[in-house]
Write a protein that holds these residues in place. Structure first.
Motif, short mmCIF file in Angstrom:
data_model
loop_
_atom_site.label_atom_id
_atom_site.label_comp_id
_atom_site.label_asym_id
_atom_site.label_seq_id
_atom_site.Cartn_x
_atom_site.Cartn_y
_atom_site.Cartn_z
N PRO A 177 -14.89 152.99 -45.11
CA PRO A 177 -14.73 153.81 -43.95
C PRO A 177 -15.83 153.92 -42.73
N THR A 178 -17.03 153.70 -43.30
CA THR A 178 -18.24 153.79 -42.39
C THR A 178 -19.02 152.35 -41.84
N VAL A 179 -18.63 151.38 -42.39
CA VAL A 179 -18.97 150.14 -42.29
C VAL A 179 -18.05 148.99 -42.08
N ALA A 180 -18.10 148.60 -40.86
CA ALA A 180 -17.14 147.55 -40.14
C ALA A 180 -17.35 146.18 -40.88
N HIS A 181 -15.94 145.71 -41.14
CA HIS A 181 -15.84 144.23 -41.42
C HIS A 181 -15.25 143.48 -40.23
N ARG A 182 -15.26 142.11 -40.26
CA ARG A 182 -14.62 141.41 -39.38
C ARG A 182 -13.16 140.90 -39.67
N LEU A 183 -12.20 141.02 -38.81
CA LEU A 183 -10.83 140.57 -39.37
C LEU A 183 -10.59 139.42 -38.40
N LEU A 184 -10.74 138.17 -39.18
CA LEU A 184 -10.36 137.14 -38.16
C LEU A 184 -8.99 136.60 -38.51
N ARG A 185 -8.48 136.41 -37.38
CA ARG A 185 -6.59 135.90 -37.51
C ARG A 185 -6.61 134.59 -36.48
N PHE A 186 -5.65 133.70 -37.28
CA PHE A 186 -5.51 132.61 -36.64
C PHE A 186 -4.00 132.30 -36.83
N GLN A 187 -3.36 131.85 -35.70
CA GLN A 187 -1.88 131.55 -35.73
C GLN A 187 -1.77 130.14 -36.04
#
Length: 433
Positions: free
Chosen positions: A230-240
């Motif tokens: 909840p306090t450290v961000a991750h990257r969400l990579l999304r591809f169509q």
């Protein structure tokens, strides 16, 4: 007095300490500021007397549910009520829980738990509006995860090929968290993705659907995991990959969006275009054509209680002859399925989940107490139930591993509902084994 129109819901977000409004979403006719102040004031008065006010109801059916998160943010849901519905509490409590988790997902817990600049927080919260509005306006037709807190899934006809491609794709990107989504439902996912908290899986699916609807082919979106990180961000990579088919993964600083898109997407997914089209052909039925469902099933919700995954679908409904009672429309079937799930889990079946972390002094959600009180009238755990309405017949079935909720036409004899349900459960469990 009736505060809102029948069926409308308004969401209020305020600072818990001072009651400063942060945002309001929902019903087109907003509540007056004086009413908002009164709703906050009565909760604060109760807290001062050592009483936690969780829900209330007016003499005309309007419902109000309060919840404070992290001793920092208060969320209030106000519903105009649904005639004849006594299950609104569960829906509203789920709404508040989901909205808080959306806020954490997008902004992180630190910014919400330690409000330093109210005006800045108001601006930052605007980035949550799209997802919140989807919940309020019930634009998630075809999915049930916001209510069940189980991941919405479909069964692809070629899961082994797709699973191997997904694992290779995520490993090449130095990640262990990835999933393939078809029409907003999870087709396959990595083992670590399934280890995320069920609510996180549901929210990430909702966010992916929202990003897909925005029209972008790819995106790099920072997210916080409400329970896991909840306090450290991750990257969400999304591809169509194809219209309706999206692959996404959680990763760290690398790879860059450009490298993943230009080097990895084509390498792992181009050879599987036909397999992806086969998945898309499954459509909203969520089950391959090899799974035969009885013609007298209008809609179903299947839950795996151990994995917290679900399959739900509404079958294409042909026009009924004039002498036969008309069947509910597709959208009405989705609504009835949600109502029957709520009816059953607030009376007979267990919700089968650990309660979300509460703020100090908050206590158990009101709905759990209601379920326990109602269940005291039984000497056993109910395993089956049915309901006959003016629109359809409903049957619920519970085993140690699964729950199944069915809607059938009124023409189906009541005494056959159990056999319809057991045959349907057998067909689905065989396909998902």
């Amino acid at each position: 007095m009736m505060m809102l129109q029948d069926g409308s819901v308004q969401l209020l977000c305020l600072t818990a300490s001072s009651g400063v409004p942060l945002f309001t979403r929902g019903a087109s006719k907003q509540l007056p500021f004086s009413v908002i102040g009164s709703l906050n004031g009565v909760h604060m008065f109760g807290a001062g007397q050592g009483v936690v006010l969780s829900s209330s109801e007016t003499d005309r059916g309007s419902k109000v549910v309060w919840r404070v998160f992290q001793d920092s943010v208060m969320l209030i849901a106000v519903s105009g009520g649904h005639k004849g519905s006594s299950n609104e509490d569960l829906h509203l409590r789920r709404l508040l829980e989901n909205v808080w988790n959306i806020m954490v997902l997008v902004l992180g817990q630190d910014e919400l738990a330690n409000v330093r600049n109210v005006e800045r927080l108001k601006r930052d919260l605007r980035s949550c509006y799209r997802l919140i509005d989807q919940l309020l306006e019930e634009r998630l037709e075809g999915t049930m995860g916001d209510l069940t807190h189980c991941a919405d899934c479909l069964v692809p006809p070629n899961s082994t090929l797709l699973q191997e491609a997904l694992v290779g794709f995520t490993q090449a990107a130095d990640s262990e968290f990835g999933c393939l989504m078809i029409h907003g439902r999870i087709a396959v996912a990595t083992e670590k993705w399934w280890r995320l908290a069920p609510q996180e899986v549901v929210l990430l699916s909702a966010l992916t659907r929202s990003l897909s609807l925005s029209g972008s082919v790819s995106c790099d979106y920072p997210v916080f995991l409400p329970q896991g990180s909840p306090t450290v961000a991750h990257r969400l990579l999304r591809f169509q990959l194809l219209p309706g088919a999206d692959v996404c993964m959680l990763c760290g600083p690398s790879p860059s969006l450009h490298r993943a898109e230009s080097e990895l997407v084509g390498r792992y997914w181009s050879p599987l275009v036909e397999a992806l089209r086969g998945c898309l052909a499954v459509g909203e039925r969520c089950l391959p054509n090899t799974v035969s469902l009885r013609p007298d099933v209008l809609a179903l919700l299947f839950i795996n209680r151990e994995s917290r995954r679900s399959i739900s679908c509404v079958k294409s409904i042909p026009s009924a002859p004039p002498i036969v009672a008309p069947t509910p429309s597709r959208s009405r079937c989705w609504e009835l399925l949600r109502l029957f799930y709520t009816f059953t889990t607030t009376r007979y079946f267990s919700l089968e989940e650990a309660p979300a972390a509460a703020s100090p002094g908050e206590g158990a959600p009101q709905g759990e107490t209601l379920h326990e009180d109602f269940a005291l009238g039984f000497s056993h755990q109910p395993l089956q139930c049915y309901l006959v309405t003016e629109e359809c017949k409903c049957f619920g079935l519970q085993t140690p591993q699964h729950q199944l909720y069915l809607l059938t036409p009124l023409s189906v004899p009541t005494f056959t509902l159990r056999s319809v349900a057991t045959q349907t459960l057998s067909a689905i469990t065989t396909a998902t084994a």
